[in-house]
Design a protein around this motif. Structure first.
Motif, PDB file in Angstrom:
ATOM      1  N   SER A 274       0.861  -1.194   0.000  1.00 50.97           N
ATOM      2  CA  SER A 274       0.000   0.000   0.000  1.00 50.97           C
ATOM      3  C   SER A 274       0.891   1.235   0.000  1.00 50.97           C
ATOM      4  O   SER A 274       1.877   1.303   0.737  1.00 50.97           O
ATOM      5  CB  SER A 274      -0.929   0.012   1.217  1.00 50.97           C
TER       6      SER A 274
ATOM      7  N   ILE B 176      -5.618   2.377   6.860  1.00 51.52           N
ATOM      8  CA  ILE B 176      -4.516   1.425   6.682  1.00 51.52           C
ATOM      9  C   ILE B 176      -3.958   0.986   8.030  1.00 51.52           C
ATOM     10  O   ILE B 176      -3.638  -0.195   8.242  1.00 51.52           O
ATOM     11  CB  ILE B 176      -3.413   2.027   5.786  1.00 51.52           C
ATOM     12  N   LYS B 177      -3.846   1.921   8.969  1.00 53.43           N
ATOM     13  CA  LYS B 177      -3.346   1.567  10.301  1.00 53.43           C
ATOM     14  C   LYS B 177      -4.248   0.551  10.997  1.00 53.43           C
ATOM     15  O   LYS B 177      -3.765  -0.366  11.673  1.00 53.43           O
ATOM     16  CB  LYS B 177      -3.217   2.830  11.156  1.00 53.43           C
TER      17      LYS B 177
ATOM     18  N   ILE C  91      -3.552  -2.856   9.496  1.00 51.46           N
ATOM     19  CA  ILE C  91      -2.300  -3.421  10.013  1.00 51.46           C
ATOM     20  C   ILE C  91      -2.503  -3.953  11.425  1.00 51.46           C
ATOM     21  O   ILE C  91      -2.018  -5.041  11.773  1.00 51.46           O
ATOM     22  CB  ILE C  91      -1.181  -2.358   9.964  1.00 51.46           C
TER      23      ILE C  91
ATOM     24  N   PRO D 249      -2.210  -8.843  12.182  1.00 50.74           N
ATOM     25  CA  PRO D 249      -0.816  -8.959  12.632  1.00 50.74           C
ATOM     26  C   PRO D 249      -0.028 -10.039  11.898  1.00 50.74           C
ATOM     27  O   PRO D 249       1.207  -9.992  11.850  1.00 50.74           O
ATOM     28  CB  PRO D 249      -0.959  -9.298  14.132  1.00 50.74           C
TER      29      PRO D 249
ATOM     30  N   LYS E 136       2.097  -9.329   6.351  1.00 45.91           N
ATOM     31  CA  LYS E 136       3.242  -8.422   6.196  1.00 45.91           C
ATOM     32  C   LYS E 136       2.882  -7.309   5.205  1.00 45.91           C
ATOM     33  O   LYS E 136       2.579  -7.578   4.045  1.00 45.91           O
ATOM     34  CB  LYS E 136       4.461  -9.196   5.702  1.00 45.91           C
ATOM     35  N   PHE E 137       2.911  -6.081   5.678  1.00 42.53           N
ATOM     36  CA  PHE E 137       2.571  -4.926   4.861  1.00 42.53           C
ATOM     37  C   PHE E 137       3.834  -4.200   4.393  1.00 42.53           C
ATOM     38  O   PHE E 137       4.758  -3.979   5.186  1.00 42.53           O
ATOM     39  CB  PHE E 137       1.723  -3.932   5.657  1.00 42.53           C
TER      40      PHE E 137
ATOM     41  N   SER F 215       4.144  -0.707   3.474  1.00 42.90           N
ATOM     42  CA  SER F 215       3.301   0.482   3.557  1.00 42.90           C
ATOM     43  C   SER F 215       4.162   1.737   3.527  1.00 42.90           C
ATOM     44  O   SER F 215       5.090   1.887   4.324  1.00 42.90           O
ATOM     45  CB  SER F 215       2.478   0.437   4.855  1.00 42.90           C
TER      46      SER F 215
END
Length: 344
Positions: free
Chosen positions: A174, A197-198, A201, A205, A208-209, A211
């Motif tokens: 992202s 987005i937060k 995330i 957990p 894997k982002f 970002s």
């Protein structure tokens, strides 16, 4: 002839820009292009004594180039200071005039000043191409001039095929920014997408982002952008502002066009162009969370959907088809209408 911002001052950071992809499309279709970069010219000719003089020089340059190059078409990007005498010259000499506009047309972005500029060009051009549904302008007397085009892919630029890969560093890519021309985050500016987005995330957990553009991680550009695309198997396509019919930032072409499975909000109405077996559409954040979990664990389906979307984009929304469509709309060729014609 193409008058737009070609980002010379970005030092290659935006080599995959909309304007550059259109240029490549015209060239691949065996046309020659003369370009004028408005921002570069105006910066080089800036006058503190007489700020109006730089605009006069800019319009003189356009007129002189039109006379010397004698194009069939002048294509105008986000340039709104072309004077009437230039448009009159084009009309008198049978030079077709088109504009394109790729920003959001939601009310918070197409504000009073931007709308005034948009309408100024609209009155003079033969066709105005936007990357949103034109229906919002249905009551405008120039409505028939406004046509939808998708953000183009270019096979030379968008050459990744992530659906063929097995080893990824990240599950979800992202990226957001506060404007591609600025390049860096604005201090104190809050982007409504950050909270969304937060929360993703936090609620995922195990995912894997990759970002960027938030939490003091600057946006990524250029080859670095494509590097992180290559390391991600799925992507979230999320644009600023209220959802508009068929609007997306031009990031959509690099996400789908490089073979990732892409998640988009149903409110974008991109189901007009992609099926739910090509792009994953979500209703809300909970629905998105569930779907990210599902597709991160089901590689065969993810690969199948990503590959189908990739093929559709490259076969039907590439820069050769889009530039041919622009020429067709002003009767400079007789190519077939693309599949997305009249789907808006």
């Amino acid at each position: 002839m193409h008058v737009a911002n070609f980002n010379e001052n970005s030092d290659g950071r935006l080599f995959y820009s909309f304007a550059n992809k259109l240029n490549a499309g015209f060239i691949k279709n065996n046309h020659i292009i003369e370009t004028i970069s408005d921002r570069s010219f105006l910066k080089l000719n800036r006058s503190l004594i007489n700020p109006f003089n730089e605009n006069k020089k800019f319009n003189e340059k356009i007129l002189n180039t039109l006379k010397n190059f004698s194009p069939n078409l002048i294509l105008i990007g986000h340039v709104f200071n072309i004077e009437k005498n230039v448009f009159d010259y084009c009309k008198k000499n049978n030079i077709k005039i088109c504009s394109w506009y790729i920003d959001s047309i939601s009310k918070e972005f197409l504000n009073k000043d931007k709308k005034r500029k948009f309408m100024y060009n609209l009155q003079y051009v033969d066709n105005y191409f936007i990357t949103s549904s034109p229906k919002i302008f249905k009551r405008n007397k120039y409505f028939k001039k406004i046509k939808f085009i998708p953000n183009p892919v270019d096979s030379s630029i968008d050459n990744l095929k992530n659906f063929e890969n097995e080893d990824f560093n990240f599950d979800i890519f992202s990226a957001i920014s506060h404007g591609q021309n600025r390049g860096i985050l604005k201090k104190g500016k809050f982007d409504e997408r950050e909270k969304f987005i937060k929360q993703l995330i936090f609620n995922l957990p195990e995912i894997k982002f990759a970002s960027f553009g938030m939490d003091n991680f600057e946006p990524i550009w250029g080859a670095n952008y494509y590097y992180y695309l290559s390391k991600s198997k799925m992507a979230l396509n999320i644009s600023r502002g209220s959802y508009q019919n068929l609007y997306s930032s031009d990031r959509i072409s690099s996400l789908i066009g490089n073979g990732m499975l892409v998640f988009m909000n149903k409110k974008t109405k991109f189901e007009k162009l992609f099926t739910n077996k090509e792009v994953v559409f979500y209703k809300n954040q909970k629905d998105l969370i569930d779907k990210i979990k599902y597709y991160s664990l089901n590689n065969k389906i993810r690969i199948k959907f990503a590959k189908s979307a990739y093929k559709k984009y490259h076969n039907h929304m590439n820069n050769m088809i889009i530039t041919n469509y622009i020429l067709k709309c002003v009767e400079l060729n007789n190519s077939k209408n693309p599949f997305w014609h009249n789907k808006t």
